[in-house]
Scaffold this motif. Structure first.
Motif, PDB file in Angstrom:
ATOM      1  N   UNK A 111      -2.852  16.742  46.520  1.00  0.00           N
ATOM      2  CA  UNK A 111      -1.579  17.453  46.461  1.00  0.00           C
ATOM      3  C   UNK A 111      -1.191  18.159  47.750  1.00  0.00           C
ATOM      4  N   UNK A 112      -2.129  18.390  48.658  1.00  0.00           N
ATOM      5  CA  UNK A 112      -1.842  19.229  49.800  1.00  0.00           C
ATOM      6  C   UNK A 112      -1.961  20.695  49.413  1.00  0.00           C
ATOM      7  N   UNK A 113      -1.692  21.586  50.371  1.00  0.00           N
ATOM      8  CA  UNK A 113      -1.838  23.000  50.089  1.00  0.00           C
ATOM      9  C   UNK A 113      -1.076  23.869  51.058  1.00  0.00           C
ATOM     10  N   UNK A 114      -1.024  25.157  50.751  1.00  0.00           N
ATOM     11  CA  UNK A 114      -0.322  26.132  51.563  1.00  0.00           C
ATOM     12  C   UNK A 114      -1.064  27.456  51.454  1.00  0.00           C
ATOM     13  N   UNK A 115      -1.448  28.041  52.603  1.00  0.00           N
ATOM     14  CA  UNK A 115      -2.258  29.254  52.618  1.00  0.00           C
ATOM     15  C   UNK A 115      -1.624  30.258  53.578  1.00  0.00           C
ATOM     16  N   UNK A 116      -1.482  31.489  53.128  1.00  0.00           N
ATOM     17  CA  UNK A 116      -0.973  32.535  54.005  1.00  0.00           C
ATOM     18  C   UNK A 116      -2.041  32.931  55.014  1.00  0.00           C
ATOM     19  N   UNK A 117      -1.637  32.994  56.306  1.00  0.00           N
ATOM     20  CA  UNK A 117      -2.573  33.365  57.367  1.00  0.00           C
ATOM     21  C   UNK A 117      -2.177  34.657  58.071  1.00  0.00           C
ATOM     22  N   UNK A 118      -0.945  35.131  57.831  1.00  0.00           N
ATOM     23  CA  UNK A 118      -0.486  36.347  58.506  1.00  0.00           C
ATOM     24  C   UNK A 118       0.775  36.851  57.812  1.00  0.00           C
ATOM     25  N   UNK A 119       1.210  38.041  58.235  1.00  0.00           N
ATOM     26  CA  UNK A 119       2.428  38.656  57.742  1.00  0.00           C
ATOM     27  C   UNK A 119       3.103  39.339  58.917  1.00  0.00           C
ATOM     28  N   UNK A 120       4.408  39.166  59.032  1.00  0.00           N
ATOM     29  CA  UNK A 120       5.159  39.908  60.037  1.00  0.00           C
ATOM     30  C   UNK A 120       6.467  40.383  59.424  1.00  0.00           C
ATOM     31  N   UNK A 121       7.400  40.842  60.243  1.00  0.00           N
ATOM     32  CA  UNK A 121       8.627  41.432  59.700  1.00  0.00           C
ATOM     33  C   UNK A 121       9.499  40.425  58.963  1.00  0.00           C
ATOM     34  N   UNK A 122       9.235  39.126  59.197  1.00  0.00           N
ATOM     35  CA  UNK A 122       9.995  38.095  58.506  1.00  0.00           C
ATOM     36  C   UNK A 122       9.318  37.621  57.229  1.00  0.00           C
ATOM     37  N   UNK A 123       8.129  38.156  56.943  1.00  0.00           N
ATOM     38  CA  UNK A 123       7.446  37.779  55.708  1.00  0.00           C
ATOM     39  C   UNK A 123       6.131  37.060  55.955  1.00  0.00           C
ATOM     40  N   UNK A 124       5.693  36.320  54.952  1.00  0.00           N
ATOM     41  CA  UNK A 124       4.414  35.618  55.011  1.00  0.00           C
ATOM     42  C   UNK A 124       4.490  34.451  55.986  1.00  0.00           C
ATOM     43  N   UNK A 125       3.419  34.274  56.747  1.00  0.00           N
ATOM     44  CA  UNK A 125       3.285  33.122  57.641  1.00  0.00           C
ATOM     45  C   UNK A 125       2.188  32.221  57.078  1.00  0.00           C
ATOM     46  N   UNK A 126       2.546  30.946  56.923  1.00  0.00           N
ATOM     47  CA  UNK A 126       1.697  30.016  56.191  1.00  0.00           C
ATOM     48  C   UNK A 126       1.150  28.908  57.083  1.00  0.00           C
ATOM     49  N   UNK A 127       0.047  28.323  56.644  1.00  0.00           N
ATOM     50  CA  UNK A 127      -0.385  27.012  57.124  1.00  0.00           C
ATOM     51  C   UNK A 127      -0.229  26.051  55.955  1.00  0.00           C
ATOM     52  N   UNK A 128       0.547  25.004  56.149  1.00  0.00           N
ATOM     53  CA  UNK A 128       0.715  23.951  55.152  1.00  0.00           C
ATOM     54  C   UNK A 128      -0.076  22.724  55.593  1.00  0.00           C
ATOM     55  N   UNK A 129      -0.659  22.014  54.664  1.00  0.00           N
ATOM     56  CA  UNK A 129      -1.526  20.895  55.049  1.00  0.00           C
ATOM     57  C   UNK A 129      -1.542  19.800  53.989  1.00  0.00           C
ATOM     58  N   UNK A 130      -1.800  18.589  54.453  1.00  0.00           N
ATOM     59  CA  UNK A 130      -2.016  17.432  53.594  1.00  0.00           C
ATOM     60  C   UNK A 130      -3.153  16.600  54.185  1.00  0.00           C
ATOM     61  N   UNK A 131      -3.765  15.793  53.345  1.00  0.00           N
ATOM     62  CA  UNK A 131      -4.738  14.799  53.813  1.00  0.00           C
ATOM     63  C   UNK A 131      -4.091  13.432  53.662  1.00  0.00           C
ATOM     64  N   UNK A 132      -4.079  12.670  54.740  1.00  0.00           N
ATOM     65  CA  UNK A 132      -3.396  11.384  54.784  1.00  0.00           C
ATOM     66  C   UNK A 132      -4.376  10.277  55.159  1.00  0.00           C
ATOM     67  N   UNK A 133      -4.373   9.200  54.395  1.00  0.00           N
ATOM     68  CA  UNK A 133      -5.180   8.038  54.745  1.00  0.00           C
ATOM     69  C   UNK A 133      -4.338   7.085  55.580  1.00  0.00           C
ATOM     70  N   UNK A 134      -4.811   6.789  56.801  1.00  0.00           N
ATOM     71  CA  UNK A 134      -4.125   5.875  57.702  1.00  0.00           C
ATOM     72  C   UNK A 134      -4.449   4.452  57.274  1.00  0.00           C
ATOM     73  N   UNK A 135      -3.442   3.720  56.856  1.00  0.00           N
ATOM     74  CA  UNK A 135      -3.667   2.352  56.371  1.00  0.00           C
ATOM     75  C   UNK A 135      -4.113   1.406  57.479  1.00  0.00           C
ATOM     76  N   UNK A 136      -3.863   1.775  58.732  1.00  0.00           N
ATOM     77  CA  UNK A 136      -4.257   0.914  59.856  1.00  0.00           C
ATOM     78  C   UNK A 136      -5.731   1.091  60.187  1.00  0.00           C
ATOM     79  N   UNK A 137      -6.144   2.311  60.464  1.00  0.00           N
ATOM     80  CA  UNK A 137      -7.522   2.571  60.898  1.00  0.00           C
ATOM     81  C   UNK A 137      -8.462   2.887  59.751  1.00  0.00           C
TER      82      UNK A 137
END
Length: 330
Positions: A111-137
């Motif tokens: 499903x992928x994921x999203x994790x908060x790594x920091x906070x500033x005046x604009x709100x939460x700062x996230x890292x979003x991630x997925x795992x992808x299988x490369x069909x070529x390699x």
């Protein structure tokens, strides 16, 4: 923050040869609030003009590409459709840093994921991630993207943010995954967050936007082939592109012959932290100083070319037996 002139050829491209299955990675901050004229303060972009310019820039300067991390992107579907990238799939869990990839080449695992790594005046700062299988390699890429916090480059905050970035990667990637981490980190290469990340990941490409805020980092299993920056107007950021080999020992003809995978050697850019390639051979009768020797097949000055006659720095172009300068490394 002050942007730089991204049109100067010295800022364009750095390249080194490599084989294997290649992937082109892009990171691009879209300057959404202004391009969209969301607050009625960017009248030059009103009436959808900003988006028309943005879609043209993505189509013209970002393509061809395989993976892209956007920042300041509130509607990734609109961007992909408007830029004629309907062959891309995406992950947009919230926040302003979605990821997208070529659906014909990559298969998402889980499903992928999203994790908060920091906070500033604009709100939460996230890292979003997925795992992808490369069909070529057949390799699996752990693809992460972030829009880092403002004002948290110096210690101790910078060290905390870096530790949080690394924790996300370590917690969610699998043992054999190839890591690709894109983002507008809002910190330069010499700041503590990037210095700490550089102890674990390769700082494979950086641009010149706001002192070098945009970066692409890669895991040690990935080899850097080439990087370049492109003009990003109407955004206030450049487009940063990186070509990598995810499996140097496997050569797939369809990939290596594709435009996205073929990047000719070119002038080195100063910002990317990758070791300089070995010195190129110097031809008989080469020149010295700032003079450039034009060989058969070398384009003339001013023509679009990765050869030294069109670049700010001399370079040897082995693919067309082109341009030489005595003592230059390639």
């Amino acid at each position: 923050r002050t942007a730089v002139d991204s049109t100067h050829p010295f800022f364009r491209r750095r390249a080194m040869g490599c084989g294997g299955s290649k992937v082109v990675v892009v990171t691009y901050n879209l300057f959404w609030w202004c391009v969209s004229d969301e607050y009625k303060t960017c009248s030059q972009f009103k009436g959808n003009k900003g988006f028309q310019e943005l879609f043209h820039t993505i189509h013209q300067n970002a393509e061809p590409m395989d993976l892209v991390g956007f920042q300041e992107c509130d509607d990734v579907t609109r961007v992909l459709v408007g830029s004629n990238l309907t062959h891309f799939d995406y992950f947009a869990p919230g926040g302003d840093a979605p990821l997208a990839w070529r659906a014909d080449r990559f298969q998402r695992l889980g499903d992928g994921g999203s994790v908060q790594v920091a906070q500033d005046k604009y709100g939460a700062r996230m890292v979003n991630f997925v795992r992808l299988m490369d069909r070529v390699s057949k390799e699996v890429i752990f693809f992460a993207n972030t829009h880092g916090p403002l004002g948290q480059c110096a210690l101790p905050d910078g060290g905390v943010v870096a530790a949080n970035y690394l924790k996300v990667i370590n917690d969610f990637k699998k043992a054999d995954d190839r890591v690709v981490f894109t983002g507008d980190f809002n910190c330069g290469s010499s700041d503590p967050p990037l210095q700490e990340l550089g102890k674990v990941l390769h700082s494979s490409a950086s641009d010149f936007s706001f002192g070098g805020a945009d970066h692409i980092l890669t895991g040690p299993e990935i080899k850097t082939c080439a990087s370049e920056t492109q003009q990003g107007f109407p955004s206030d950021h450049q487009i940063l592109k990186l070509t990598v080999s995810v499996n140097e020992h496997q050569v797939d003809k369809d990939v290596s012959d594709s435009p996205a995978a073929s990047v000719a050697p070119a002038a080195p850019a100063p910002a990317a932290a990758v070791a300089a390639p070995a010195p190129a051979p110097t031809p008989e009768g080469g020149t010295t100083g700032s003079e450039v020797k034009d060989s058969a097949g070398c384009p003339k000055a001013g023509e679009s070319s990765p050869c030294c006659v069109a670049c700010a720095s001399p370079f040897y172009c082995p693919e067309n037996n082109g341009c030489y300068m005595q003592g230059a490394s390639g």
